[in-house]
Design an enzyme around this catalytic site. Structure first.
Site, mmCIF file in Angstrom:
data_model
loop_
_atom_site.group_PDB
_atom_site.id
_atom_site.type_symbol
_atom_site.label_atom_id
_atom_site.label_comp_id
_atom_site.label_asym_id
_atom_site.label_seq_id
_atom_site.Cartn_x
_atom_site.Cartn_y
_atom_site.Cartn_z
ATOM 1 N N ASP A 129 8.334 8.840 -1.397
ATOM 2 C CA ASP A 129 6.776 8.533 -2.375
ATOM 3 C C ASP A 129 6.451 9.591 -3.226
ATOM 4 O O ASP A 129 5.634 9.833 -3.268
ATOM 5 C CB ASP A 129 6.764 8.791 -0.254
ATOM 6 C CG ASP A 129 5.151 8.802 -0.018
ATOM 7 O OD1 ASP A 129 4.339 7.635 -1.147
ATOM 8 O OD2 ASP A 129 4.247 9.489 0.148
ATOM 9 N N GLU A 162 7.044 8.975 -6.022
ATOM 10 C CA GLU A 162 8.153 8.202 -7.379
ATOM 11 C C GLU A 162 7.087 8.218 -8.443
ATOM 12 O O GLU A 162 7.326 7.258 -9.162
ATOM 13 C CB GLU A 162 7.738 6.233 -6.812
ATOM 14 C CG GLU A 162 5.521 6.484 -6.047
ATOM 15 C CD GLU A 162 4.583 6.627 -5.730
ATOM 16 O OE1 GLU A 162 5.319 7.818 -4.961
ATOM 17 O OE2 GLU A 162 3.454 6.654 -6.609
ATOM 18 N N ARG A 210 6.161 10.512 -10.241
ATOM 19 C CA ARG A 210 6.986 11.359 -11.195
ATOM 20 C C ARG A 210 8.196 10.550 -12.168
ATOM 21 O O ARG A 210 8.921 11.103 -12.842
ATOM 22 C CB ARG A 210 6.905 12.517 -10.813
ATOM 23 C CG ARG A 210 8.008 12.736 -9.188
ATOM 24 C CD ARG A 210 8.099 13.806 -8.733
ATOM 25 N NE ARG A 210 7.293 14.065 -7.423
ATOM 26 C CZ ARG A 210 6.815 15.406 -6.790
ATOM 27 N NH1 ARG A 210 7.630 16.150 -6.819
ATOM 28 N NH2 ARG A 210 5.404 15.018 -6.153
ATOM 29 N N LYS A 250 4.600 5.570 4.425
ATOM 30 C CA LYS A 250 3.200 6.550 4.235
ATOM 31 C C LYS A 250 2.679 6.313 5.441
ATOM 32 O O LYS A 250 2.882 4.493 6.166
ATOM 33 C CB LYS A 250 1.852 6.297 3.481
ATOM 34 C CG LYS A 250 2.375 6.781 2.139
ATOM 35 C CD LYS A 250 1.604 6.299 1.523
ATOM 36 C CE LYS A 250 1.637 7.205 -0.089
ATOM 37 N NZ LYS A 250 1.018 8.703 -0.150
ATOM 38 N N ASP A 294 1.415 2.025 -3.847
ATOM 39 C CA ASP A 294 2.064 2.937 -3.259
ATOM 40 C C ASP A 294 2.476 3.013 -1.623
ATOM 41 O O ASP A 294 1.420 4.000 -1.113
ATOM 42 C CB ASP A 294 1.539 3.971 -3.924
ATOM 43 C CG ASP A 294 2.122 5.187 -3.340
ATOM 44 O OD1 ASP A 294 3.912 5.753 -2.718
ATOM 45 O OD2 ASP A 294 2.729 6.527 -3.623
ATOM 46 N N ASP A 328 -3.401 3.599 -6.611
ATOM 47 C CA ASP A 328 -2.822 4.866 -7.503
ATOM 48 C C ASP A 328 -2.430 4.589 -8.735
ATOM 49 O O ASP A 328 -1.118 5.066 -9.350
ATOM 50 C CB ASP A 328 -1.642 4.944 -6.278
ATOM 51 C CG ASP A 328 -0.446 5.793 -6.449
ATOM 52 O OD1 ASP A 328 -1.023 6.828 -6.931
ATOM 53 O OD2 ASP A 328 0.553 6.134 -5.941
ATOM 54 N N LYS A 330 0.231 7.274 -15.113
ATOM 55 C CA LYS A 330 1.639 6.450 -13.995
ATOM 56 C C LYS A 330 0.317 5.308 -13.054
ATOM 57 O O LYS A 330 -0.492 5.147 -13.044
ATOM 58 C CB LYS A 330 1.358 7.436 -12.432
ATOM 59 C CG LYS A 330 1.321 7.543 -11.903
ATOM 60 C CD LYS A 330 1.202 8.271 -10.061
ATOM 61 C CE LYS A 330 1.962 7.661 -9.010
ATOM 62 N NZ LYS A 330 1.958 8.056 -8.034
HETATM 63 N N1 BES Z 1 0.378 8.651 -4.631
HETATM 64 C C1 BES Z 1 0.628 9.838 -3.975
HETATM 65 C C2 BES Z 1 -0.474 10.854 -4.421
HETATM 66 C C3 BES Z 1 -1.219 11.068 -3.852
HETATM 67 C C4 BES Z 1 -1.800 11.137 -2.021
HETATM 68 C C5 BES Z 1 -2.886 10.215 -4.164
HETATM 69 C C6 BES Z 1 -3.196 10.826 -1.812
HETATM 70 C C7 BES Z 1 -4.018 10.444 -4.244
HETATM 71 C C8 BES Z 1 -4.404 10.573 -2.948
HETATM 72 C C9 BES Z 1 1.944 10.212 -4.326
HETATM 73 O O1 BES Z 1 3.443 9.129 -4.986
HETATM 74 C C10 BES Z 1 2.954 10.598 -3.248
HETATM 75 O O2 BES Z 1 3.000 10.258 -2.382
HETATM 76 N N2 BES Z 1 3.203 11.842 -3.156
HETATM 77 C C11 BES Z 1 3.750 13.104 -2.434
HETATM 78 C C12 BES Z 1 4.135 13.390 -2.844
HETATM 79 C C13 BES Z 1 5.161 14.113 -1.384
HETATM 80 C C14 BES Z 1 6.262 13.736 -1.278
HETATM 81 C C15 BES Z 1 6.371 15.133 -2.129
HETATM 82 C C16 BES Z 1 2.359 13.682 -1.929
HETATM 83 O O3 BES Z 1 1.657 14.192 -2.259
HETATM 84 O O4 BES Z 1 2.571 14.208 -0.193
HETATM 85 ZN ZN ZN Z 2 1.769 7.702 -5.608
HETATM 86 ZN ZN ZN Z 3 3.748 8.153 -3.676
#
Ligand code: BES
Ligand code: ZN
Ligand code: ZN
Length: 498
Positions: free
Chosen positions: A343, A345, A347, A273, A266, A284, A261
């Site tokens: 968010d 994204e 996946r 966010k 992000d 990210d 990824k």
């Molecule tokens: N890049 C984030 C995940 C992340 C969070 C990495 C904290 C490192 C530290 C990912 O793209 C994300 O935002 N995931 C969301 C998914 C949710 C919307 C289902 C998350 O984990 O909150």
């Molecule tokens: Zn992300």
């Molecule tokens: Zn994200």
């Protein structure tokens, strides 16, 4: 800092490190130094709490009777339990202890004590490996540092009876450190410097090592039907990229594939966010940095394996062209995806990168790495990365490489009931489950829908592992380079030809 291996002798300057085991059992050198200094070591031991434990140091400054400026007696604990990771940790801790003292030269006298199983050459090589891993520093944007604020060490000398053997053992490790540090640099760089095109340009540099690198832009990806990846990047002014890296060091075997990824920033997109901590999202793309670093390590040490790396590079931004919650996109696999949260994204990027990887390279094994969910941090913190696998042998291999390298992995479950949570009323699949429960697992289940029948697959959710808030023996705080040592070890122990 230069690393060198030489035959044991007492140096004329700098710091000399001698070993002692549990119960203050001095090694031969420490005993010899005790004599040369008329008992300074024995007297210092009496005056201190030093017991010879694996994390202990005892320092003697300006000892009489020898020319060195400083003697450090380093504890190794129980000799029978001393292993490669312990030696790496000692190297790292010595670097950390000396870098702030003004010392330029350190010589460590490596010897076998008691019933130590680690042989001297491996001890020496791992000591140097740990020292180099800890010496890393990302300081290119600090323009006003005074010399005394900079690390002082210039020479790390390992004194060992079979110096030639130690040097030979260190050679591939030296290349792995270069790759780990390359990966750390990519992760440390801010998002105004590293964005999809510049990250692709960094990956291109692997051609120096004999890796065949290809870059696809939006035009090519549109033709291939990568609606999932492209949807994430469509709000950004930076063009999305997909990079493939091929290392053909093996025979006719199908390759092992790594997919990363690479969200270079992000923001969350329209599902934006919160401001606090958003700067963390420059890392990210750590999954893709791990893949690029691994490919570099394998090529630089000329691993006898066929390996491919695929990284999907996008910037997730909110704008007038950004995708909206509720949009339905068509992935390269043909499956439609309802994007309920922009968010989630990573996946979406991996869905197309993984499909492309399988269609193009027909890998025998595919491992993806991603800073995918905050939920894995809730589950495992930053001690273990989360591992999912559709094959028990692959899971065992990964778990054991984790133990050997210190890049730990904990296996998480996959199950049909979790998979069902990703069914969409409007499309084939949705990108969030709608429940906060089991967030890392449902993300893995989403990915599994893009794994072809017969592909051995593992997903590593490394959101807790990419960045460290505090120092550890072989990793200074900041970008860890997590994944490079792990995957290099996996290849070396299970996928290389003899
Ligand atoms: N890049 C984030 C995940 C992340 C969070 C990495 C904290 C490192 C530290 C990912 O793209 C994300 O935002 N995931 C969301 C998914 C949710 C919307 C289902 C998350 O984990 O909150
Ligand atoms: Zn992300
Ligand atoms: Zn994200």
């Amino acid at each position: 800092m230069k690393v060198a291996f030489a035959k044991p002798e007492i140096p004329a300057s700098g710091t000399l490190v001698a070993l002692a085991a549990d119960g203050r059992k001095l090694g031969k050198l420490a005993g010899q130094l005790d004599k040369a200094t008329k008992g300074a070591i024995t007297r210092a031991l009496e005056a201190s709490r030093f017991k010879g434990g694996a994390e202990e140091f005892m320092t003697i400054l300006a000892p009489a009777g020898v020319d060195v400026a400083r003697i450090i007696v380093a504890g190794i604990g129980t000799p029978a339990k001393y292993d490669a990771l312990a030696a790496q940790s000692l190297g790292g801790r010595l670097v950390a202890a000396l870098n702030g003292t003004g010392e330029k030269d350190v010589s460590v006298w490596v010897e076998s004590i008691g019933d130590m199983k680690l042989d001297e050459a491996a001890f020496a090589a791992n000591l140097a490996y740990g020292a180099r891993l800890r010496f890393y520093r990302f300081d290119k944007y600090k323009t006003k540092e005074k010399p005394e604020q900079k690390p002082s060490l210039k020479h790390f000398n390992v004194l060992v009876a079979d110096a030639a053997d130690a040097k030979r053992a260190f050679s591939p490790m030296d290349k792995v450190v270069d790759a780990v540090n390359f990966s750390r640099d990519l992760v440390s760089e801010p998002a105004n410097i590293i964005y999809p095109e510049t990250l692709a340009a960094e990956a291109k540099k692997l051609s120096e090592f004999g890796v065949e690198v290809k870059v696809l832009g939006v035009k090519e990806m549109t033709k291939l039907g990568m609606g999932a990846l492209l949807g994430v990047g469509q709000g950004s002014d930076r063009e999305s990229q997909l990079v493939t890296m091929q290392w053909n060091g093996g025979g006719k075997e199908k390759p092992i594939a790594f997919v990363g990824k690479g969200v270079t920033f992000d923001t969350g997109g329209i599902s934006i966010k919160p401001a606090a901590g958003m700067e963390d999202m420059k890392w990210d793309m750590a999954g893709s940095a791990a893949v690029i670093g691994t490919m570099r390590a394998l090529a630089a040490r000329k691993a006898k394996v066929n390996a491919v790396g695929v990284v999907g590079l996008v910037e997730n931004m909110p704008s007038g062209t950004a995708q909206r919650p509720g949009d339905i996109v068509t992935s390269m696999s043909g499956q439609t995806i309802e994007v309920l949260n922009t968010d989630a994204e990573g996946r979406l990027v991996l869905a197309d990168a993984m499909w492309y990887c399988q269609e193009t390279f027909k890998p025998r094994v595919m491992i993806d790495l991603a800073t995918l969910t905050g939920a894995i941090l809730i589950a495992l913190g930053n001690i273990y990365g989360g591992m999912y696998a559709n094959d028990d042998d692959l899971a065992k291999q990964l778990e054991s490489s984790g133990k050997s390298t210190g890049e730990l992995l904990w296996r998480m479950p996959l199950a049909a009931a979790y998979n069902k949570m990703m069914d969409s009323p409007a499309a084939d699949v949705k990108n969030i489950s709608g429940s906060r429960n089991a967030g890392s697992i449902t993300a893995a289940e989403f990915l599994q829908r893009f794994v072809q029948k017969g592909t051995l697959w593992s997903h590593l959710d490394i959101a807790g592992m990419a960045w460290a808030d505090k120092d550890s023996p072989t990793t200074p705080r900041g970008a860890t380079g997590y994944g490079v040592r792990l995957l290099d070890h996996l290849v070396a122990s299970h996928y290389e030809e003899a």
